[in-house]
Design an enzyme around this catalytic site. Structure first.
Site, PDB file in Angstrom:
ATOM      1  CG  ASN A  87     -13.730  -5.429  34.929  1.00  0.00           C
ATOM      2  OD1 ASN A  87     -14.320  -6.253  35.635  1.00  0.00           O
ATOM      3  ND2 ASN A  87     -12.484  -5.580  34.551  1.00  0.00           N
ATOM      4  CG  HIS A 106     -21.774  -7.076  33.723  1.00  0.00           C
ATOM      5  ND1 HIS A 106     -21.123  -7.821  34.665  1.00  0.00           N
ATOM      6  CD2 HIS A 106     -22.457  -7.960  32.958  1.00  0.00           C
ATOM      7  CE1 HIS A 106     -21.402  -9.113  34.480  1.00  0.00           C
ATOM      8  NE2 HIS A 106     -22.199  -9.222  33.439  1.00  0.00           N
ATOM      9  CB  CYS A 117     -37.958   8.121  30.214  1.00  0.00           C
ATOM     10  SG  CYS A 117     -36.815   9.443  30.653  1.00  0.00           S
ATOM     11  CB  CYS A 143     -35.543  11.669  34.998  1.00  0.00           C
ATOM     12  SG  CYS A 143     -35.725  11.849  33.218  1.00  0.00           S
ATOM     13  CG  ASN A 211      -8.825 -16.879  37.391  1.00  0.00           C
ATOM     14  OD1 ASN A 211      -8.513 -16.952  38.575  1.00  0.00           O
ATOM     15  ND2 ASN A 211      -9.928 -16.293  36.987  1.00  0.00           N
ATOM     16  N   PRO A 212      -5.413 -17.092  38.599  1.00  0.00           N
ATOM     17  CG  PRO A 212      -4.734 -15.527  40.170  1.00  0.00           C
ATOM     18  CD  PRO A 212      -5.701 -15.732  39.039  1.00  0.00           C
ATOM     19  CB  ALA A 229      -4.689 -10.284  34.626  1.00  0.00           C
TER      20      ALA A 229
END
Ligand SMILES: [Zn+2]
Length: 244
Positions: A87, A106, A117, A143, A211-212, A229
């Site tokens: 996440n 991630h 850069c 930038c 997990n379902p 969860a």
């Protein structure tokens, strides 16, 4: 007690953050799996930024749920702990998991980095974004060092995982086998989730899947918990803390 926790979009979905897959993930009738790519950014950076800004706002308005809080409790209680999350939101951090005990594999949606850069900055606070109001008019931040477009600090489909974060995961494995590995809210479609879960529990530790639904990891788990969860993790955390 040495604990590894792996989490995915399902954990944040319970706080109202839409997953990429499924109908609620669609934005302006666009498929997020096609927006979160280097190709989409090259084609239409404005569109991609509009989508990420909305997601950032949605995350700021969301709150950590009972799953985030249970993981934070485990992090405080265990001697050696690592959370690896897919996440990009900050809900684990807001629940109280310290940065040194967490790897965002991630990336982080509140980071804005240069597409060319090394320059990057954190856009977590509302106020900070207002400072960049001139960019909002243009829509695409640039930038200050090289002039290239800035992009969200997340890993897009087709991109490599960040090397320094991968090293932190490896360092944790080098520290010894886990007593418990918990995998929650991830469909485990990425092979590395299965690899890490299996490697972590190789020394005889438990591998708990929360997990379902059945996932590619289910066959490797020593315990399957077919519940959301936010329901299952508070109970599992209590059990572990009591046993430990
Ligand atoms: Zn730059």
């Amino acid at each position: 007690m040495r604990v590894l926790v792996l989490t995915g979009a399902g954990v944040s979905a319970e706080s109202g953050i839409p997953t990429f897959r499924g109908n609620d993930g669609y934005w302006r009738n666009l498929d997020p799996t096609k927006l979160a790519t280097p190709e989409a950014f090259a084609r239409d950076p404005q569109l991609v930024w509009d989508w990420y800004r909305e997601r950032r706002q949605r995350i700021r308005n969301a709150r950590p749920n009972a799953a985030h809080e249970a993981i934070a409790r485990l992090a405080r209680w265990t001697d050696e702990f690592l959370l690896v999350t897919q996440n990009v939101d900050d809900l684990h951090a807001r629940a109280g998991v310290a940065a040194e005990k967490m790897v965002q594999i991630h990336g982080d949606i509140f980071v804005t980095r240069c597409s060319h850069c090394e320059l990057c900055r954190c856009d977590y606070k509302h106020e900070h974004e207002y400072e960049h109001e001139h960019e909002h008019e243009l829509g695409i931040p640039t930038c200050s060092k090289c002039g290239a477009f800035m992009r969200p600090g997340v890993v897009w489909f087709g991109e490599q995982l960040p090397r320094n974060e991968l090293e932190r995961v490896e360092d944790f494995f080098d520290g010894g086998a886990c007593d418990v590995v918990i995998v929650a809210g991830t469909t485990a479609t990425f092979g590395y989730i299965i690899d890490w879960a299996v490697r972590g529990s190789r020394g005889g530790g438990q591998l708990i899947e929360v997990n379902p639904e059945e996932t590619p990891l289910s066959g490797f788990a020593t315990r399957l918990v077919r519940e959301p969860a936010a329901i299952a993790l508070p109970r599992i955390a209590d059990e572990l803390i009591k046993c430990g």
